[in-house]
Design a protein around this motif. Sequence first.
Motif, mmCIF file in Angstrom:
data_model
loop_
_atom_site.group_PDB
_atom_site.id
_atom_site.type_symbol
_atom_site.label_atom_id
_atom_site.label_comp_id
_atom_site.label_asym_id
_atom_site.label_seq_id
_atom_site.Cartn_x
_atom_site.Cartn_y
_atom_site.Cartn_z
ATOM 1 N N PRO A 69 0.817 -1.217 0.000
ATOM 2 C CA PRO A 69 0.000 0.000 0.000
ATOM 3 C C PRO A 69 0.847 1.261 0.000
ATOM 4 O O PRO A 69 1.984 1.266 0.461
ATOM 5 C CB PRO A 69 -0.811 -0.134 1.300
ATOM 6 N N ALA A 126 -3.537 -4.799 3.306
ATOM 7 C CA ALA A 126 -4.752 -4.922 4.115
ATOM 8 C C ALA A 126 -5.130 -6.379 4.281
ATOM 9 O O ALA A 126 -5.234 -7.132 3.320
ATOM 10 C CB ALA A 126 -5.899 -4.162 3.446
ATOM 11 N N GLU A 180 -4.920 1.409 6.640
ATOM 12 C CA GLU A 180 -5.436 1.457 5.271
ATOM 13 C C GLU A 180 -6.114 2.807 5.008
ATOM 14 O O GLU A 180 -6.742 3.383 5.888
ATOM 15 C CB GLU A 180 -6.435 0.325 5.061
ATOM 16 N N ASP A 196 -5.330 3.101 -0.694
ATOM 17 C CA ASP A 196 -5.034 1.687 -0.847
ATOM 18 C C ASP A 196 -6.189 1.002 -1.571
ATOM 19 O O ASP A 196 -5.991 0.031 -2.290
ATOM 20 C CB ASP A 196 -4.835 1.031 0.525
#
Length: 261
Positions: free
Chosen positions: A2, A9, A48, A224
């Motif tokens: 990410p 994630a 995230e 992300d």
Amino acid sequence: MPKNSQPIAGAAVGGAASAPILSVHDLHKSFGDNEVLKGISFDVHKGEVVVILGPSGSGKSTILRCLNLLEKPTSGSIVFEGEDICSPSSDVNDIRKRLGMVFQQFNLFPHLDALHNVMLAQEKVLKRSKEEAERVALEQLTRVGLADRADYFPDELSGGQQQRVAIARALAMDPHMMLFDEATSALDPELVRGVLDVMRELAQGGMTMAVVTHEMSFARDVADRVIFMEDGVIVEEGTPEEVFEHPKSERTRAFIGQVTG
């Protein structure tokens, strides 16, 4: 990897999926006969950045307002850090300490300077001493590039500076996740960049974020994951590359073409 340099994630040592920090399941919200959210489900993992896109009226802001309990969902569940925050027994003030929110409008107190706008909730909600609240406020104003404006009142600051004070105020509460609801939409174009730069730095620092925005370059560079909504449902979800470069839905293609073309 990410863009905020956090683990992918859901990934964890040994390949087991980590529990999301936020899990939304079958969320519905109606205002009278108008059903605004029609069964929304998604997860957000720690670190995230999830960007929610869609045309006006698609329900994007309503999702964030439900997450922060400014609106009570009609049905469905929102689990934040393992707690069903829709439960009648949930502590709304505690949830809002952990789940910070920045709105389109800055909502600063006009009679307080920037420093005291950032101090107030710390003293009232977190019960910090004046000295501790001032120390944290100065830290966060420095973080958003406004240490030299600490004694300025809102009407002495530009819109972009006021929004950065609002971000500092939210960060001063030590949130575990941040919600941004069109944080730049009320700003003149030349003031947008400073606010987006602060948001980018937060993402790079690992802050968990859900962002409603029309800023496509921010979504491409920082997210992300991108969620595209229309008419109260999630139409498409994926990485920025998937959604922007290879959208599966014709409606997503039309929206991306309209806002980027």
